[in-house]
Design a protein around this motif. Structure first.
Motif, mmCIF file in Angstrom:
data_model
loop_
_atom_site.group_PDB
_atom_site.id
_atom_site.type_symbol
_atom_site.label_atom_id
_atom_site.label_comp_id
_atom_site.label_asym_id
_atom_site.label_seq_id
_atom_site.Cartn_x
_atom_site.Cartn_y
_atom_site.Cartn_z
ATOM 1 N N GLU A 44 3.954 16.995 -3.233
ATOM 2 C CA GLU A 44 5.269 16.769 -3.877
ATOM 3 C C GLU A 44 5.303 17.244 -5.330
ATOM 4 O O GLU A 44 6.369 17.508 -5.859
ATOM 5 N N THR A 190 16.421 15.441 -5.787
ATOM 6 C CA THR A 190 15.485 14.927 -4.769
ATOM 7 C C THR A 190 14.099 15.542 -4.956
ATOM 8 O O THR A 190 13.077 14.847 -4.836
ATOM 9 N N ASN A 194 10.934 13.123 -5.819
ATOM 10 C CA ASN A 194 9.764 13.094 -4.922
ATOM 11 C C ASN A 194 8.468 13.401 -5.664
ATOM 12 O O ASN A 194 7.409 12.875 -5.334
ATOM 13 N N ASN A 197 7.289 10.205 -7.073
ATOM 14 C CA ASN A 197 7.182 9.077 -6.129
ATOM 15 C C ASN A 197 6.446 9.578 -4.897
ATOM 16 O O ASN A 197 6.989 9.573 -3.791
ATOM 17 N N ASP A 198 5.212 10.057 -5.101
ATOM 18 C CA ASP A 198 4.499 10.688 -3.996
ATOM 19 C C ASP A 198 4.131 9.687 -2.912
ATOM 20 O O ASP A 198 3.936 8.499 -3.192
ATOM 21 N N SER A 199 4.024 10.194 -1.695
ATOM 22 C CA SER A 199 3.800 9.307 -0.552
ATOM 23 C C SER A 199 2.388 8.715 -0.552
ATOM 24 O O SER A 199 2.158 7.652 0.020
ATOM 25 N N ALA A 200 1.440 9.379 -1.223
ATOM 26 C CA ALA A 200 0.066 8.834 -1.260
ATOM 27 C C ALA A 200 -0.076 7.741 -2.331
ATOM 28 O O ALA A 200 -1.110 7.062 -2.397
ATOM 29 N N GLY A 201 0.924 7.572 -3.164
ATOM 30 C CA GLY A 201 0.890 6.488 -4.174
ATOM 31 C C GLY A 201 0.008 6.790 -5.388
ATOM 32 O O GLY A 201 -0.344 5.877 -6.147
#
Ligand code: SAH
Ligand code: AVI
Length: 310
Positions: A44, A190, A194, A197-201
């Motif tokens: 991201e 967006t 993103n 606010n990455d999905s892996a945290g």
């Protein structure tokens, strides 16, 4: 580590206003620098890959503009990742001067650069570049200074401080010198949200590590589990607002100062400004620069700009 009293005062000051805030420079202890390196690898986080690709695609033109026997002074050098592309192509560099606040990380990166480029004099400087600091004198007399400020780190400063930094760089560049700078651009919100606010945290961990850093080195006692990461893009101001939001009514101490924070109240830890080409050119001009060349990726996500002194 014994905390510096001026720094402690500044941290306490930032937490004492109606909007609690802590300077983003406190992200970067050793762990924070490692976490930032992880961020640069995230799918991201388009900034690093895009900037690297722009560098690689245009390196011949960039090297030509930098010229021979320059001293390359890098602000916020981190792992000097993009610098390696430059160092591979610049001929007869007088010296490489990486400047960073994150001591261990800076020295480790400088050692790697020395090993990879043994013919270049590497002169690391541990400093807060928002405060006056002295630059070392290279053995080989440079023909010109090139200030390098990649990563769009300029975007982490509010307008007045960003302007002051550009003026310092203008001065450091000196007569005949120039600034090569990475500038992130305004785009689809967006994509920007993103990236923070990455999905892996990992960005959340990077943000929360600031509290751990203050607990370890500045005598604070934040309950880190009682805060969460938040990052929202405000298109009207062209900036991401990065915060730590309290999950309870709670209190914390730092040095002799005690603070209350309400459930849902936020500590501002960073802005990340995104620019228009015109908006950035206006800032550059006001600081005494002329935008001589802009390189971008095909989608115009990011720019690398070569600024000369007026
Ligand atoms: N230039 C690298 C790293 C960017 S991260 C890249 O483009 O990937 C920002 C870097 O600036 C970090 O290495 C951090 O330690 C450094 N930094 C942040 N605030 C600083 C300050 N006030 N003074 C000196 N270095 C700072
Ligand atoms: C260093 N700087 C340009 C990063 C940015 O994108 O503003 C810091 C960062 N904060 C959260 N993720 C990355």
């Amino acid at each position: 580590m014994t905390p510096d009293t001026t720094e402690l005062e500044q941290i306490v000051d930032g937490l004492s206003g109606s909007q609690k805030q802590i300077s983003p420079k406190y992200f970067y202890d050793e762990r924070g620098s490692q976490l930032f390196d992880e961020i640069t690898q995230l799918p991201e986080y388009y900034l690093t890959n895009t900037e690297l690709a722009i560098m690689r695609d245009n390196i011949d033109a960039m090297s030509e503009l930098v010229g021979k026997q320059a001293s390359l002074i890098e602000f916020g050098s981190g792992s000097s990742l993009k610098t390696r592309v430059l160092l591979e192509h610049l001929s007869e560099l007088a010296a490489y001067v990486p400047v960073d606040i994150s001591r261990e990380h800076l020295h480790a990166s400088a050692d790697e650069i020395r090993e990879r480029f043994p013919h270049i004099e590497v002169l690391p400087v541990v400093a807060d570049f928002t405060q006056p600091f002295a630059l070392p004198t290279p053995i080989v007399m440079p023909i010109r200074n090139i200030v390098y400020f990649p990563g769009s780190t300029i975007g982490n400063f509010e307008h007045e401080i960003a302007m002051a930094l550009l003026r310092v760089m203008h001065q450091e560049a000196g007569k005949g010198g120039a600034l090569l700078i990475g500038v992130d651009l305004q785009k689809d919100p967006t994509i920007i949200e993103n990236a923070y606010n990455d999905s892996a945290g990992i960005t959340a961990e990077f943000n929360l590590n600031m509290l751990q850093h203050l607990n370890r080195d500045y005598g604070a006692n934040f309950d880190v589990d009682e805060f969460v990461h938040r990052a929202n893009y405000d298109p009207s101001k062209g900036r991401v607002v990065i915060e730590l939001v309290s999950q309870a009514d709670q209190s914390f101490e730092i040095g002799d100062a005690r603070f209350n924070i309400a459930d849902g109240e936020a500590i501002l830890t960073e802005y990340s400004h995104k620019y228009t080409l015109d908006g950035f050119a206006e800032m550059a001009n006001e600081a005494g620069f002329v935008v001589e060349k802009i390189w971008m990726d095909a989608e115009k996500l990011f720019s690398v700009q070569f600024l000369t002194r007026k």
